[in-house]
Design an enzyme around this catalytic site. Structure first.
Site, PDB file in Angstrom:
ATOM      1  CE  LYS A 103     -32.558 -38.546  14.549  1.00 48.64           C
ATOM      2  NZ  LYS A 103     -33.672 -37.641  14.405  1.00 48.64           N
ATOM      3  NE  ARG A 154     -35.187 -37.815  18.873  1.00 42.36           N
ATOM      4  CZ  ARG A 154     -36.388 -37.361  18.524  1.00 42.36           C
ATOM      5  NH1 ARG A 154     -36.940 -37.765  17.403  1.00 42.36           N
ATOM      6  NH2 ARG A 154     -37.013 -36.492  19.259  1.00 42.36           N
ATOM      7  N   GLY A 193     -37.590 -43.549   9.526  1.00 40.24           N
ATOM      8  CA  GLY A 193     -38.662 -44.423  10.008  1.00 40.24           C
ATOM      9  C   GLY A 193     -38.323 -45.904  10.042  1.00 40.24           C
ATOM     10  CG  MET A 222     -33.002 -48.444  12.289  1.00 40.06           C
ATOM     11  SD  MET A 222     -31.249 -48.187  12.502  1.00 40.06           S
ATOM     12  CE  MET A 222     -31.028 -46.569  11.833  1.00 40.06           C
ATOM     13  NE  ARG A 236     -33.596 -35.797   7.606  1.00 37.70           N
ATOM     14  CZ  ARG A 236     -34.264 -36.845   8.054  1.00 37.70           C
ATOM     15  NH1 ARG A 236     -33.642 -37.830   8.637  1.00 37.70           N
ATOM     16  NH2 ARG A 236     -35.564 -36.917   7.936  1.00 37.70           N
ATOM     17  CG  HIS A 258     -37.735 -53.407 -32.612  1.00 33.61           C
ATOM     18  ND1 HIS A 258     -38.996 -52.850 -32.701  1.00 33.61           N
ATOM     19  CD2 HIS A 258     -37.021 -52.916 -33.641  1.00 33.61           C
ATOM     20  CE1 HIS A 258     -39.030 -52.072 -33.765  1.00 33.61           C
ATOM     21  NE2 HIS A 258     -37.849 -52.100 -34.358  1.00 33.61           N
ATOM     22  NE  ARG A 314     -29.774 -49.763 -33.163  1.00 36.69           N
ATOM     23  CZ  ARG A 314     -29.743 -49.207 -31.953  1.00 36.69           C
ATOM     24  NH1 ARG A 314     -30.265 -48.014 -31.750  1.00 36.69           N
ATOM     25  NH2 ARG A 314     -29.177 -49.833 -30.947  1.00 36.69           N
ATOM     26  NE  ARG A 333     -26.025 -50.890 -36.963  1.00 35.79           N
ATOM     27  CZ  ARG A 333     -26.687 -51.306 -35.879  1.00 35.79           C
ATOM     28  NH1 ARG A 333     -26.029 -51.538 -34.760  1.00 35.79           N
ATOM     29  NH2 ARG A 333     -27.983 -51.463 -35.919  1.00 35.79           N
ATOM     30  CB  SER A 337     -18.973 -47.479 -32.214  1.00 39.31           C
ATOM     31  OG  SER A 337     -20.015 -47.101 -31.360  1.00 39.31           O
ATOM     32  CB  THR A 376     -22.300 -52.290 -24.483  1.00 41.42           C
ATOM     33  OG1 THR A 376     -23.037 -51.084 -24.685  1.00 41.42           O
ATOM     34  CG2 THR A 376     -20.834 -51.990 -24.345  1.00 41.42           C
ATOM     35  CG  ASN A 377     -27.547 -52.549 -26.894  1.00 40.44           C
ATOM     36  OD1 ASN A 377     -27.365 -52.109 -25.779  1.00 40.44           O
ATOM     37  ND2 ASN A 377     -28.056 -51.829 -27.881  1.00 40.44           N
ATOM     38  CB  CYS A 423     -23.359 -46.587 -30.355  1.00 42.63           C
ATOM     39  SG  CYS A 423     -22.948 -48.115 -31.210  1.00 42.63           S
ATOM     40  CE1 TYR A 464     -19.250 -42.147 -30.234  1.00 38.58           C
ATOM     41  CE2 TYR A 464     -16.969 -41.728 -30.884  1.00 38.58           C
ATOM     42  CZ  TYR A 464     -18.178 -42.391 -31.065  1.00 38.58           C
ATOM     43  OH  TYR A 464     -18.316 -43.294 -32.083  1.00 38.58           O
TER      44      TYR A 464
HETATM   45  C1  PEP Z   1     -25.330 -52.869 -29.827  1.00 33.59           C
HETATM   46  O1  PEP Z   1     -25.358 -54.064 -30.094  1.00 33.59           O
HETATM   47  O2  PEP Z   1     -24.932 -52.420 -28.745  1.00 33.59           O
HETATM   48  C2  PEP Z   1     -25.785 -51.881 -30.813  1.00 33.59           C
HETATM   49  C3  PEP Z   1     -25.681 -50.596 -30.571  1.00 33.59           C
HETATM   50  O3  PEP Z   1     -26.373 -52.349 -31.934  1.00 33.59           O
HETATM   51  P1  PEP Z   1     -27.896 -52.883 -32.007  1.00 33.59           P
HETATM   52  O4  PEP Z   1     -28.538 -52.557 -30.705  1.00 33.59           O
HETATM   53  O5  PEP Z   1     -28.496 -52.189 -33.152  1.00 33.59           O
HETATM   54  O6  PEP Z   1     -27.675 -54.337 -32.216  1.00 33.59           O
HETATM   55 MG    MG Z   2     -25.573 -54.667 -32.145  1.00 35.31          MG
END
Ligand code: PEP
Ligand code: MG
Length: 926
Positions: A39, A109, A118, A120, A353, A475, A585, A647, A801, A804-805, A879, A899
């Site tokens: 402000k 103010r 709002g 403070m 602002r 899932h 998958r 896969r 790939s 990361t899950n 992925c 990617y």
């Molecule tokens: C994962 O594990 O990140 C993955 C992409 O495979 P899924 O989720 O099918 O196990």
């Molecule tokens: Mg997996």
């Protein structure tokens, strides 16, 4: 006579202080947000641009921090500088603070670096007392106005500085209105207001145990202190926690001469946006009230008029305001949110602002501004939040209907916001019934305790999915995101009874039975009873969004691919701009109704021959699936295929079989009730087979590449189907680049052996086709050991790939199916600790949604480095679900992946996020 105004008093005070704590508006500018707050920097910039801003000064955020460091006392020099600055404001306005003849009133103010609307405190009309109020009466000739200002001041000051209960004043106000027989505050006669002032002061004195301060400097001192203190009130702390604003920034305090919008019908006050914040139209949008003070506009007692009407009420003011609005927008090169007051025909600007706006408006304004030459495409790309792009593409609830549902108490429960978008339909509790109704055109929300691959046929036709258990990578969540379906997962506030086809809302008597209408919002996790209508999005019609994304594509370094299991997802992904399929998958294809019995036969085979016979039956299905996906990914103009990563089978085999528990119940029932002999024998056999496959920890058990190593014929069939499909399409002149990916590799020897199996099949197919197929062979990196030994694994792989899950699951040791519902969300929200004011936060974010850079990220970075060391040409992607999360995408850009691959609906988000990541990297490198 114009008076020469100098800063010398302030300069002198600064010289005597350890630092400059106070800036006149004329001394600041827009770049000083950190020091002056948003402000303060905004009014300073407007002042210097020559706009009509009531004079004032800003006490810096450093002074606020100094106040806390100094045991809640003003640091040395703050008060002295403030008084010196006030003396200058007196000269600028020609009024005197505390003067009986021509009193200067000020507003006090807050204003932090980041707007905290709002949260403070603010005190208006400060500087009024029994003497100065008389000056105000004399000056304006309006006793009513003067005493109304006085009573408002006492109310506000008492609430904020003296901690008086605001309700105590309201009671008196109501009594006066009642006695005077009037409805609104504005109708209370002056004589009553005078009496009310006396009563108000008594209330304040009773509450604080002290006389109400009549000394205007004392009033100011206390108000500044109260604003400093309000930086750390509970509301402000909660707001900062929620919006991830650091707690050590402090707030500025703006002391500004008051202007009055309530001095008759040539006065007024209002707020306006330079463009429409709901849809971006380039037209002033806002509202105002004549003869009113700022708080009246928000209080909702009187209905404000649309800003366009000001043109009739006060035409000159309107013209001037319009010009100023345009000037400010050009100056800041962004849509502005303005506050103004008109005092007896003179316009004053109180605030400017950058305006908050919704997703549609954000995209339209950014694109329009590029086309108007106001900003560059790069700036446009940086301005839109990736999450806003996502929102634009999903169906959402009609706002008014949702509000009504809330008012009617139809909100049943809240689960995890697993896949955004809104949907309504009949609650259906099993996939077969959902499929039946869905195919017949009835909107259905599939409700399950949790889903498994054998629910997919029901999910495919449902409008939305609701599960009582499971997390962001369960899932249900993964499949729903792939299909672009709204999903609320892990909704622990409901209990699903599959047998009775109903769910109960825990803690209430509400029961939703099969066929009852429900509505879910996968963006918020909310579940409602009844229908809330939705509004659809259409990417093809989003021309502004498409322009923005095309600009984004020019800046990004990361490729954007999609996770898609079916040709229709693949096609959608291409429409959204995907440049390849990063994960198909294949097991999802096994779930279709006509195939599942064959898959079960294959799994339960006692001999290799039996298994091969079943696999032979599956081969044509898989081959045609792959043909479908490949065809969807061929550019019809060039016949060139985008890369497609397929896969091989991954989940534990029992996921394809009936549940052990259900079979046991069934067999027991048949045994006790004397069921059909043949049926009993069949069920017993199935029970035995399923029992033999049971594992305590299936996610760490016989799954992934382990399956194909134990049953090589599965890999052989899948490879034949992939390469066979490619060979067929090549015969039609299409150029394909299939990539075969092996899941859950932890040791290089696993990959070596699968590669050997696969190459044998490839040689066979090449022989039949008369030429080799151009395929690549790679693996997922989704176990810590794979990341740690990525150099060895890279010598056998053409690509990695990052899954990361699973990598998050195995690095943290958190079950991806259970953790969120059981403890993980509490870790993120914070644990309640008796005796502690604040919740104890264990994790900043859900690591299944946003990649944990410190832990999982380290493994990814290590695997990138090691992988490239032994195989410099290796192609690297991600992925896991993180491939569609903007923060994780930034990380992928940082570690140099080639990617990201994400669900089709996230492709536009990823395109924008990848561009922003590249631009911010380039800025840091500059
Ligand atoms: C994962 O594990 O990140 C993955 C992409 O495979 P899924 O989720 O099918 O196990
Ligand atoms: Mg997996």
């Amino acid at each position: 006579m114009t008076q020469q105004i100098t800063h010398s008093e302030l300069d002198e005070a600064v010289k005597r202080s350890p630092r400059k704590w106070v800036y006149l508006f004329s001394e600041g500018n827009a770049s000083m947000r950190e020091l002056l707050g948003g402000k303060g920097a905004g009014v300073a910039e407007m002042t210097n641009a020559g706009l009509p801003v009531p004079p004032g000064f800003t006490i810096t955020t450093e002074a606020c921090n100094g106040y806390y460091d100094n045991n809640r006392q003003f640091p040395e020099g703050v008060w002295e500088q403030a008084k010196a600055a006030l003396a200058i404001v007196e000269k600028q306005t020609g009024k005197g603070f505390g003067s009986k003849e021509n009193p200067l009133l000020v507003s006090v103010r807050s204003g932090a670096k980041f707007s905290m609307p709002g949260m403070m405190d603010t005190v208006l009309n400060l500087g009024i007392n029994d003497e100065t109020v008389l000056g105000l009466v004399a000056l304006t000739g309006d006793e009513r106005f003067a005493y109304d200002a006085y009573r408002r001041f006492i109310q506000m000051f008492s609430k904020i500085v003296l901690d008086t209960n605001p309700q105590d004043f309201e009671v008196v106000l109501e009594r006066y209105k009642h006695e005077a027989g009037v409805k609104t505050d504005a109708e209370i006669p002056a004589a009553d207001l005078k009496k009310m002032v006396t009563e108000f002061k008594q209330i304040a004195e009773r509450a604080s145990g002290q006389p109400f301060p009549t000394d205007v400097y004392q009033q100011l001192h206390k108000a500044i202190e109260a604003v400093f203190s309000s930086w750390n009130n509970k509301r402000a702390i909660d707001y900062r926690n929620f919006n991830k604003i650091p707690h050590n920034l402090g707030t500025g305090v703006n002391v500004q001469s008051m202007v009055f919008g309530n001095m008759g019908n040539n006065s007024g006050t209002g707020v306006a946006f330079t463009r429409n914040p709901a849809h971006g139209e380039k037209k002033l949008y806002g509202e105002y009230l004549l003869n009113a003070q700022g708080e009246d506009v928000v209080a909702g007692i009187r209905t404000p008029s649309p800003i366009s009407k000001l043109e009739q009420d006060l035409p000159d003011v309107y013209q001037q305001f319009l010009e100023i609005a345009q000037r400010l927008e050009k100056h800041y090169r962004d849509m502005q949110d303005l506050e103004f007051t008109v005092e007896q025909g003179k316009l004053y600007m109180l605030q400017t602002r950058s305006g908050k706006r919704n997703a549609g408006a954000a995209v339209k304004i950014a694109v329009d501004m590029v086309e108007e030459g106001l900003i560059t495409p790069e700036e446009a790309v940086k301005r839109v939040e990736p999450s806003q792009v996502y929102q634009l593409l999903l169906p959402r609830f009609d706002e008014a209907e949702k509000r009504r549902a809330e008012q009617e108490g139809r909100l049943l429960a809240k689960g995890l916001n697993a896949s955004p978008g809104a949907a309504y339909g009949k609650a259906i509790f099993d996939a077969d019934r959902a499929e039946e109704l869905g195919k017949a055109g009835t909107p259905v929300v599939l409700v399950r305790p949790e889903t498994s691959p054998d629910d997919v046929h029901g999910m495919l036709v449902a409008k939305g999915i609701l599960t009582a258990r499971g997390g962001a990578t369960s899932h249900a969540a993964v499949v729903a995101r792939g299909l672009g379906l709204p999903c609320v997962a892990g909704c622990e506030g409901i209990r699903v009874n599959e047998e009775q086809h109903l769910f109960r809302v825990i803690g209430s008597d509400t029961v939703i039975k099969e066929g009852d209408d429900i509505s879910i919002d996968g963006a918020t996790g909310e579940v409602f009873a009844g229908i809330i209508k939705t509004v659809d999005a259409d990417f093809d019609k989003e021309t502004d969004l498409k322009k923005l994304l095309n600009w984004a594509d020019e800046f990004r370094k990361l490729g954007v691919w999609a996770n898609a299991d079916y040709p229709r997802d693949a096609k959608r992904a291409v429409t959204f701009g995907a440049q390849g399929i990063g994960l198909c998958r294949t097991e999802h294809m096994f779930m279709e109704q006509e195939r599942l019995p064959i898959v079960q036969k294959m799994i339960l085979s006692k001999t290799k021959e039996e298994r091969e016979a079943a696999l032979d039956q599956l081969l044509p299905f898989q081959q045609s699936d792959f043909k479908g996906i490949f065809s969807a990914m061929v550019d019809p103009q060039t016949n060139e295929g985008y890369p497609v990563v397929i896969r091989l089978i991954d989940p534990p085999l029992h996921e394809f079989l009936p549940s052990y528990e259900e079979l046991l119940v069934e067999v027991t029932r048949l045994e006790t009730q004397g069921g059909h002999e043949e049926e009993l024998a069949e069920k017993r056999q199935m029970l035995e087979a399923v029992g033999a496959m049971r594992e305590m920890n299936p996610m760490l058990g016989l799954r992934g590449c382990r399956l194909g190593l134990l049953f090589p014929e599965i890999n052989v069939m899948q490879t034949r189907a992939i390469l066979g499909a490619a060979a067929e399409l090549e015969k039609e002149g299409k150029k394909l680049h299939p990539k075969i990916m092996i899941p859950l590799v932890g040791h290089v020897n696993e990959l070596k052996e699968v590669r050997r199996q696969l190459e044998a099949v490839a040689a066979e197919i090449a022989k039949d086709a008369g030429k080799p197929i151009d395929y690549k062979f790679g693996t997922m990196i989704e176990l810590p050991r794979a990341a740690l030994t990525a150099d060895q694994i890279a010598s056998v792989a053409d690509f990695f790939s990052f899954g990361t899950n699973d990598l998050t699951q195995t690095t943290f040791g958190y079950s991806r199916d259970d953790a969120e519902g059981k403890f993980l969300l509490k870790y993120v929200e914070g644990l309640e600790e008796p005796g502690l004011k604040d919740k104890v936060k264990i994790l900043p974010v859900n690591p299944f949604q946003t990649l944990d850079r410190d832990g999982v990220g380290q493994l990814v970075a290590m695997a990138v480095e090691k992988g490239r060391k032994t195989n410099p040409d290796i192609e690297l992607g991600i992925c896991g679900e993180h491939g569609g999360d903007p923060d994780s995408i930034e990380f992928c850009n940082e570690v140099g992946l080639n990617y990201v691959s994400c669900s089709p609906f996230r492709v536009p988000v990823a395109r924008l996020a990848a561009a922003q990541a590249a631009l911010s990297r380039a800025e840091k490198d500059r």
